[in-house]
Design a protein around this motif. Sequence first.
Motif, mmCIF file in Angstrom:
data_model
loop_
_atom_site.group_PDB
_atom_site.id
_atom_site.type_symbol
_atom_site.label_atom_id
_atom_site.label_comp_id
_atom_site.label_asym_id
_atom_site.label_seq_id
_atom_site.Cartn_x
_atom_site.Cartn_y
_atom_site.Cartn_z
ATOM 1 N N LEU A 309 -17.373 8.975 -24.500
ATOM 2 C CA LEU A 309 -16.863 7.662 -24.892
ATOM 3 C C LEU A 309 -17.967 6.609 -24.902
ATOM 4 O O LEU A 309 -17.836 5.577 -25.568
ATOM 5 N N TYR A 310 -19.041 6.867 -24.155
ATOM 6 C CA TYR A 310 -20.081 5.862 -23.971
ATOM 7 C C TYR A 310 -21.433 6.332 -24.486
ATOM 8 O O TYR A 310 -22.479 5.814 -24.077
ATOM 9 N N ALA A 311 -21.424 7.289 -25.393
ATOM 10 C CA ALA A 311 -22.672 7.811 -25.959
ATOM 11 C C ALA A 311 -23.462 6.680 -26.608
ATOM 12 O O ALA A 311 -22.927 5.891 -27.394
ATOM 13 N N GLY A 312 -24.739 6.573 -26.233
ATOM 14 C CA GLY A 312 -25.608 5.558 -26.804
ATOM 15 C C GLY A 312 -25.529 4.204 -26.140
ATOM 16 O O GLY A 312 -26.303 3.299 -26.482
ATOM 17 N N MET A 313 -24.622 4.014 -25.188
ATOM 18 C CA MET A 313 -24.485 2.735 -24.492
ATOM 19 C C MET A 313 -25.394 2.684 -23.276
ATOM 20 O O MET A 313 -25.603 3.693 -22.599
ATOM 21 N N ASP A 314 -25.935 1.518 -22.997
ATOM 22 C CA ASP A 314 -26.672 1.273 -21.770
ATOM 23 C C ASP A 314 -25.650 0.988 -20.674
ATOM 24 O O ASP A 314 -25.018 -0.076 -20.657
ATOM 25 N N LEU A 315 -25.469 1.946 -19.762
ATOM 26 C CA LEU A 315 -24.421 1.816 -18.758
ATOM 27 C C LEU A 315 -24.806 0.931 -17.576
ATOM 28 O O LEU A 315 -23.975 0.661 -16.713
ATOM 29 N N ILE A 316 -26.067 0.485 -17.555
ATOM 30 C CA ILE A 316 -26.460 -0.522 -16.572
ATOM 31 C C ILE A 316 -26.127 -1.905 -17.112
ATOM 32 O O ILE A 316 -25.557 -2.760 -16.414
ATOM 33 N N GLU A 317 -26.434 -2.136 -18.363
ATOM 34 C CA GLU A 317 -26.110 -3.419 -18.993
ATOM 35 C C GLU A 317 -24.602 -3.531 -19.233
ATOM 36 O O GLU A 317 -24.004 -4.581 -18.987
ATOM 37 N N ASN A 318 -23.995 -2.458 -19.707
ATOM 38 C CA ASN A 318 -22.551 -2.445 -19.964
ATOM 39 C C ASN A 318 -21.834 -1.869 -18.756
ATOM 40 O O ASN A 318 -21.306 -0.763 -18.793
ATOM 41 N N TYR A 319 -21.849 -2.632 -17.683
ATOM 42 C CA TYR A 319 -21.306 -2.154 -16.424
ATOM 43 C C TYR A 319 -19.820 -2.475 -16.321
ATOM 44 O O TYR A 319 -19.273 -3.286 -17.060
#
Length: 319
Positions: A309-319
């Motif tokens: 679901l979060y492929a390619g997303m920055d999961l630190i920025e998009n917390y």
Amino acid sequence: MDNKYKSVPVKSSEITSYSQYLSRRDFLRTAGIVTGSALLAACTPGASAATEPAADTAMPDLPAKQDELGDPANSYQDITNYNNYYEFSTDKEAVNPYSQDFKTEPWTVEVSGLVNNPKTYGMEDLLKFPQEERVYRLRCVEAWSMVIPWTGFTLASLLKEVEPTSDAKFVRFETVYRPEEMPGQKAPFYPWPYQEGLRLDEAMHDLTILATGLYGMPMPNPNGAPIRLVVPWKYGFKSIKSIVKIELTAEQPSTLWNSIGSNEYGFYSNVNPERPHPRWSQATERRIGEFARRPTLMFNGYAEQVAPLYAGMDLIENY
């Protein structure tokens, strides 16, 4: 759903009725079991001398449960006596006694917004959706956790019935607003009523459920009766309680915690041991009932199912 996630169909006839549940609760209260504070400090539950039931006292007949990792479910007493539910109190141990008189009948959930078939459901309608048991881990943003055997149905099954339009991208949820029954809602510090939101693909994921009970009984008041959201790969505050409105929207909805602390509570709030809360680490957690800390699992251990679901997303920025 892969049965390793403890998805067990439950017939509506097998779920204890509300009247039976309330009668059992009254019996337990009469028998001397106090339903209020029964927990020790540091997120470790235990019964004090004042609340420890006698060995021969009748207790709910609750079968042993485990999640797919083999971790045992927390007890019914743990789950119903240690709750973040600010509508009643900011004190986790006070939520149970403060919520005892909260009225859950009758109850309706309005589904509206960008849908072809807007509808208002009564609880009797919602219980007609195929109910099943899901044994999920719950991870609080405060770095404690539980394992809970929920009963409910997929949110996707409800959304498919109302038919989201092509413009729908998000789902907004709203909790009931009853300050006369929910004393915490009289506090001026929060923008009541409680609101939460998901992206539509998150809402449609098979792990996302609307829970109507736990341990085979109707949802207890301190846990979000009569119906709540459960999104097991996100921090617990995303799983909004006592839902009365579901709205499909084109824009990302405002959520309570994000609106008052966006630097601490992001819209996504996925469990991520590498993204610390500004005031504490998320690398480890304390399972209620345990003294030692354990490593926090990415996406609360559901990465295989939800990471795409979060492929390619920055999961630190998009917390």
